[in-house]
Design a protein around this motif. Structure first.
Motif, PDB file in Angstrom:
ATOM      1  N   LEU A  11       0.849  -1.193   0.000  1.00 45.70           N
ATOM      2  CA  LEU A  11       0.000   0.000   0.000  1.00 45.70           C
ATOM      3  C   LEU A  11       0.881   1.239   0.000  1.00 45.70           C
ATOM      4  N   VAL A  12       0.549   2.181  -0.860  1.00 46.97           N
ATOM      5  CA  VAL A  12       1.331   3.409  -0.951  1.00 46.97           C
ATOM      6  C   VAL A  12       0.386   4.553  -1.288  1.00 46.97           C
ATOM      7  N   GLN A  13       0.748   5.743  -0.863  1.00 44.67           N
ATOM      8  CA  GLN A  13      -0.061   6.909  -1.211  1.00 44.67           C
ATOM      9  C   GLN A  13       0.246   7.377  -2.627  1.00 44.67           C
ATOM     10  N   ALA A  14      -0.715   8.004  -3.240  1.00 41.73           N
ATOM     11  CA  ALA A  14      -0.497   8.561  -4.580  1.00 41.73           C
ATOM     12  C   ALA A  14       0.708   9.491  -4.566  1.00 41.73           C
ATOM     13  N   GLY A  15       1.522   9.364  -5.594  1.00 42.52           N
ATOM     14  CA  GLY A  15       2.753  10.139  -5.678  1.00 42.52           C
ATOM     15  C   GLY A  15       3.965   9.416  -5.135  1.00 42.52           C
ATOM     16  N   GLY A  16       3.725   8.312  -4.436  1.00 44.40           N
ATOM     17  CA  GLY A  16       4.824   7.552  -3.854  1.00 44.40           C
ATOM     18  C   GLY A  16       5.422   6.559  -4.828  1.00 44.40           C
ATOM     19  N   SER A  17       6.329   5.727  -4.302  1.00 48.26           N
ATOM     20  CA  SER A  17       7.065   4.760  -5.120  1.00 48.26           C
ATOM     21  C   SER A  17       7.042   3.378  -4.485  1.00 48.26           C
ATOM     22  N   LEU A  18       7.168   2.385  -5.315  1.00 43.03           N
ATOM     23  CA  LEU A  18       7.346   1.002  -4.886  1.00 43.03           C
ATOM     24  C   LEU A  18       8.277   0.331  -5.869  1.00 43.03           C
ATOM     25  N   ARG A  19       8.985  -0.681  -5.402  1.00 38.07           N
ATOM     26  CA  ARG A  19       9.803  -1.489  -6.314  1.00 38.07           C
ATOM     27  C   ARG A  19       9.380  -2.943  -6.193  1.00 38.07           C
ATOM     28  N   LEU A  20       9.031  -3.519  -7.329  1.00 39.35           N
ATOM     29  CA  LEU A  20       8.683  -4.927  -7.390  1.00 39.35           C
ATOM     30  C   LEU A  20       9.889  -5.723  -7.870  1.00 39.35           C
TER      31      LEU A  20
END
Length: 121
Positions: A11-20
């Motif tokens: 879960l992340v807020q809009a504008g944030g980042s994640l790496r899969l």
């Protein structure tokens, strides 16, 4: 045979980042082009990004171009997702194909399990 294991959703807020991450075992990953797809509820799996075998050329869906970056290192493919939007909420899946590169799901031979990405407003 290639086994793919996906991790990194959340879960992340809009504008944030994640790496899969998509880790492969079995045959050498360099023999395969890798792709990331995503699936919305009740919809077909859609192309997100792919990186070609050996040459490492990257291709992106228009919806994620300039926000997502696909890469590969040894036996792992990464999808860096930046400036995430609520519309990016989906289950993300990685696949492997022995074609040079493929943007269509029918071109893939092996799939990992999905990882859910949820982007909140």
């Amino acid at each position: 045979q290639v086994q793919l294991e996906v991790s990194g959703g959340g879960l992340v807020q809009a504008g944030g980042s994640l790496r899969l991450s998509c880790s492969a075992s079995g045959r050498a990953l360099s023999d395969w082009a890798l792709g990331w797809f995503r699936q919305f509820p009740g919809k077909e799996r859609e192309f997100v990004a792919t990186i070609s075998r050996r040459t490492g050329e990257a291709f992106y869906a228009d919806a994620v171009k300039n926000r997502f970056i696909i890469s590969r290192e040894k036996d792992t493919s990464y999808l860096q997702m930046n400036r995430l939007q609520v519309d990016d909420t989906a289950v993300y899946i990685c696949g492997a194909t022995n074609a040079h590169v493929s943007k269509i799901k029918e071109g893939y031979h092996y799939w990992g399990q999905g990882t859910r990405v949820t982007v909140s407003a």
